[in-house]
Design a protein around this motif. Structure first.
Motif, PDB file in Angstrom:
ATOM      1  N   VAL A  81      17.964 -22.852 -21.349  1.00 20.89           N
ATOM      2  CA  VAL A  81      18.508 -23.715 -22.448  1.00 20.89           C
ATOM      3  C   VAL A  81      18.609 -23.238 -23.734  1.00 20.89           C
ATOM      4  N   ILE A  82      19.362 -23.784 -24.524  1.00 17.07           N
ATOM      5  CA  ILE A  82      19.690 -23.496 -25.905  1.00 17.07           C
ATOM      6  C   ILE A  82      19.166 -24.491 -26.898  1.00 17.07           C
ATOM      7  N   TYR A  83      18.010 -24.453 -27.687  1.00 13.71           N
ATOM      8  CA  TYR A  83      17.523 -25.293 -28.556  1.00 13.71           C
ATOM      9  C   TYR A  83      17.792 -24.849 -29.921  1.00 13.71           C
ATOM     10  N   ASN A  84      18.636 -25.557 -30.576  1.00 15.85           N
ATOM     11  CA  ASN A  84      18.957 -25.240 -32.147  1.00 15.85           C
ATOM     12  C   ASN A  84      19.171 -23.894 -32.285  1.00 15.85           C
ATOM     13  N   GLY A  85      20.048 -23.228 -31.241  1.00 10.59           N
ATOM     14  CA  GLY A  85      20.778 -21.961 -31.240  1.00 10.59           C
ATOM     15  C   GLY A  85      19.737 -20.751 -30.623  1.00 10.59           C
ATOM     16  N   TYR A  86      18.559 -21.202 -30.159  1.00 11.89           N
ATOM     17  CA  TYR A  86      17.667 -20.219 -29.479  1.00 11.89           C
ATOM     18  C   TYR A  86      17.541 -20.699 -28.161  1.00 11.89           C
ATOM     19  N   HIS A  87      17.634 -19.568 -27.348  1.00 12.55           N
ATOM     20  CA  HIS A  87      17.358 -19.413 -25.837  1.00 12.55           C
ATOM     21  C   HIS A  87      16.288 -19.349 -25.325  1.00 12.55           C
ATOM     22  N   SER A  88      15.997 -19.973 -24.008  1.00 10.31           N
ATOM     23  CA  SER A  88      14.780 -19.635 -23.308  1.00 10.31           C
ATOM     24  C   SER A  88      15.181 -19.526 -21.722  1.00 10.31           C
ATOM     25  N   ASP A  89      14.845 -18.762 -21.059  1.00 13.76           N
ATOM     26  CA  ASP A  89      15.339 -18.602 -19.684  1.00 13.76           C
ATOM     27  C   ASP A  89      14.115 -18.247 -18.765  1.00 13.76           C
ATOM     28  N   ALA A  90      14.089 -19.050 -17.815  1.00 14.92           N
ATOM     29  CA  ALA A  90      12.811 -19.136 -16.620  1.00 14.92           C
ATOM     30  C   ALA A  90      13.366 -19.388 -15.365  1.00 14.92           C
ATOM     31  N   ALA A  91      12.574 -18.784 -14.171  1.00 14.11           N
ATOM     32  CA  ALA A  91      12.991 -19.048 -12.856  1.00 14.11           C
ATOM     33  C   ALA A  91      11.667 -19.230 -12.222  1.00 14.11           C
ATOM     34  N   ARG A  92      11.625 -20.072 -10.993  1.00 14.28           N
ATOM     35  CA  ARG A  92      10.716 -20.299  -9.932  1.00 14.28           C
ATOM     36  C   ARG A  92      11.016 -20.407  -8.814  1.00 14.28           C
ATOM     37  N   THR A  93      10.377 -20.012  -7.870  1.00 14.92           N
ATOM     38  CA  THR A  93      10.751 -20.005  -6.276  1.00 14.92           C
ATOM     39  C   THR A  93       9.568 -20.790  -5.674  1.00 14.92           C
ATOM     40  N   TYR A  94      10.316 -21.989  -4.823  1.00 11.00           N
ATOM     41  CA  TYR A  94       9.501 -22.872  -4.040  1.00 11.00           C
ATOM     42  C   TYR A  94       9.613 -22.927  -2.711  1.00 11.00           C
ATOM     43  N   ALA A  95       8.821 -23.099  -1.904  1.00 10.12           N
ATOM     44  CA  ALA A  95       9.028 -23.528  -0.454  1.00 10.12           C
ATOM     45  C   ALA A  95       9.132 -25.019  -0.191  1.00 10.12           C
ATOM     46  N   ILE A  96      10.272 -25.129   0.563  1.00  9.96           N
ATOM     47  CA  ILE A  96      10.515 -26.836   1.135  1.00  9.96           C
ATOM     48  C   ILE A  96       9.602 -26.960   2.351  1.00  9.96           C
ATOM     49  N   GLY A  97       8.852 -27.903   2.102  1.00 11.26           N
ATOM     50  CA  GLY A  97       7.836 -28.154   3.138  1.00 11.26           C
ATOM     51  C   GLY A  97       7.100 -27.022   3.689  1.00 11.26           C
ATOM     52  N   LYS A  98       6.728 -26.903   4.992  1.00 16.41           N
ATOM     53  CA  LYS A  98       5.855 -25.907   5.395  1.00 16.41           C
ATOM     54  C   LYS A  98       6.625 -24.522   5.630  1.00 16.41           C
ATOM     55  N   VAL A  99       6.093 -23.401   5.344  1.00 14.21           N
ATOM     56  CA  VAL A  99       6.620 -21.969   5.554  1.00 14.21           C
ATOM     57  C   VAL A  99       5.413 -21.395   5.922  1.00 14.21           C
ATOM     58  N   GLY A 100       5.852 -20.085   6.741  1.00 15.71           N
ATOM     59  CA  GLY A 100       4.698 -19.403   7.253  1.00 15.71           C
ATOM     60  C   GLY A 100       3.935 -18.589   6.150  1.00 15.71           C
ATOM     61  N   PRO A 101       2.572 -18.078   6.275  1.00 12.63           N
ATOM     62  CA  PRO A 101       1.894 -17.512   5.448  1.00 12.63           C
ATOM     63  C   PRO A 101       2.667 -16.158   5.014  1.00 12.63           C
ATOM     64  N   GLU A 102       3.396 -15.490   5.574  1.00  8.40           N
ATOM     65  CA  GLU A 102       4.147 -14.249   4.994  1.00  8.40           C
ATOM     66  C   GLU A 102       5.372 -14.617   4.149  1.00  8.40           C
ATOM     67  N   VAL A 103       5.655 -15.864   4.216  1.00 11.49           N
ATOM     68  CA  VAL A 103       6.737 -16.508   3.248  1.00 11.49           C
ATOM     69  C   VAL A 103       6.079 -16.948   2.014  1.00 11.49           C
ATOM     70  N   GLN A 104       4.838 -17.672   2.016  1.00  7.68           N
ATOM     71  CA  GLN A 104       4.067 -18.058   1.077  1.00  7.68           C
ATOM     72  C   GLN A 104       3.662 -16.950   0.125  1.00  7.68           C
ATOM     73  N   GLN A 105       3.091 -15.525   0.979  1.00 11.45           N
ATOM     74  CA  GLN A 105       2.884 -14.476   0.335  1.00 11.45           C
ATOM     75  C   GLN A 105       3.916 -13.996  -0.817  1.00 11.45           C
ATOM     76  N   LEU A 106       5.278 -13.932  -0.198  1.00 14.77           N
ATOM     77  CA  LEU A 106       6.207 -13.410  -0.987  1.00 14.77           C
ATOM     78  C   LEU A 106       6.611 -14.119  -2.207  1.00 14.77           C
ATOM     79  N   ILE A 107       6.429 -15.723  -1.990  1.00 18.59           N
ATOM     80  CA  ILE A 107       6.584 -16.110  -3.278  1.00 18.59           C
ATOM     81  C   ILE A 107       5.517 -15.945  -4.360  1.00 18.59           C
ATOM     82  N   GLN A 108       4.321 -16.057  -3.662  1.00 16.99           N
ATOM     83  CA  GLN A 108       3.009 -15.772  -4.648  1.00 16.99           C
ATOM     84  C   GLN A 108       3.167 -14.424  -5.268  1.00 16.99           C
TER      85      GLN A 108
END
Ligand code: MF3
Ligand code: CO
Length: 250
Positions: free
Chosen positions: A99-126
């Motif tokens: 986003v740009i707010y009054n000329g200044y940027h912020s940048d962020a990302a997140r990864t989520y699992a959709i419903g249930k995923v295996g423990p090895e997938v949860q570990q990658l995200i964590q």
């Protein structure tokens, strides 16, 4: 290379940009469920960003056609939202927004699992999120940039993961991408000395398999070469004379 030092007024604007972006991520995280399209996420995200009086910084950036990068499973970053791409139980999805707010940027990302995923997938995200926290431990005035990079790489590789080399974090402020580059892997040189007032986007991109990535024919979507899953976690941070401040978290 010139790395800008933000003034008190600039820092205030970046705090507000970060606060808004954190809220956008929180809301987008809540809407995720099987059956929604990646375009639904982009539409909602763009509307929300504009409702806060911000501009979505990715929209039309070097021709990128959307406001939110939505990257599913083996897509590392810069996935293009599409109404035909429907999220399914067991997918993982990385949302990257700016986003740009009054000329200044912020940048962020997140990864989520959709419903249930295996423990090895949860570990990658964590572990990908933890990589960010390992890195920021070193984000202190007087340290060098490579202290951050080395800490991220060491932590990720301890789990056998591949640290993406072809994309890096960056300075952020008046522009989305400012100096310096912030790699997630160690360099031969120790890099710049960190100083109070520097604002950085630290963004580990971590593959369950090998580090290699390739670009799809759309010239945007980056995928793992081996088809393994990939996760992304990013915040905009401020170097202070004490603890670093994470600007894009509530
Ligand atoms: N977080 C990404 C980056 O720092 C987002 C850029 S996507 C683009 O580069 F669409 F804006 F290019
Ligand atoms: Co970034």
């Amino acid at each position: 290379m010139s790395v800008s030092i933000k003034s008190g007024r600039e820092i205030e604007l970046m705090r507000e940009a970060g606060r808004i972006l954190a809220k956008v991520h929180e809301e987008l995280g809540k809407m995720l469920k099987p059956g929604i399209s990646t375009l639904d996420i982009d539409r909602t995200g763009e509307r929300m960003i504009r409702s806060y009086g911000c501009i979505p910084s990715f929209k039309n950036y070097n021709g990128y056609p959307a406001s939110i990068c939505v990257s599913v499973n083996d897509e590392v970053v810069h996935g293009i939202p599409n109404k035909h791409r429907i999220l399914q139980e067991g997918d993982i999805v990385s949302l990257d927004a700016g986003v740009i707010y009054n000329g200044y940027h912020s940048d962020a990302a997140r990864t989520y699992a959709i419903g249930k995923v295996g423990p090895e997938v949860q570990q990658l995200i964590q572990v990908t999120r933890e990589c960010f926290y390992e890195g920021i431990k070193h984000a202190r005035a007087g340290n060098h940039l490579n202290d951050i990079s080395l800490a991220i790489q060491t932590y990720a590789e301890h789990f056998g993961y591949g640290v993406v080399r072809d994309l890096v974090g960056h300075g952020v402020g008046k522009a989305l991408h400012e100096d310096p580059e912030v790699p997630n892997f160690s360099q031969k040189r120790k890099g710049i000395r960190l100083r109070p007032g520097m604002t950085l986007a630290i963004e580990p991109m971590i593959n369950m398999g090998r580090a290699d990535v390739v670009w799809l024919d759309d010239n945007w979507t980056v995928v793992t070469d081996d088809g393994s899953l990939s996760a992304h976690y990013e915040n905009t941070i401020l170097i202070t004379d004490g603890e670093p401040e994470i600007l894009s978290l509530l």
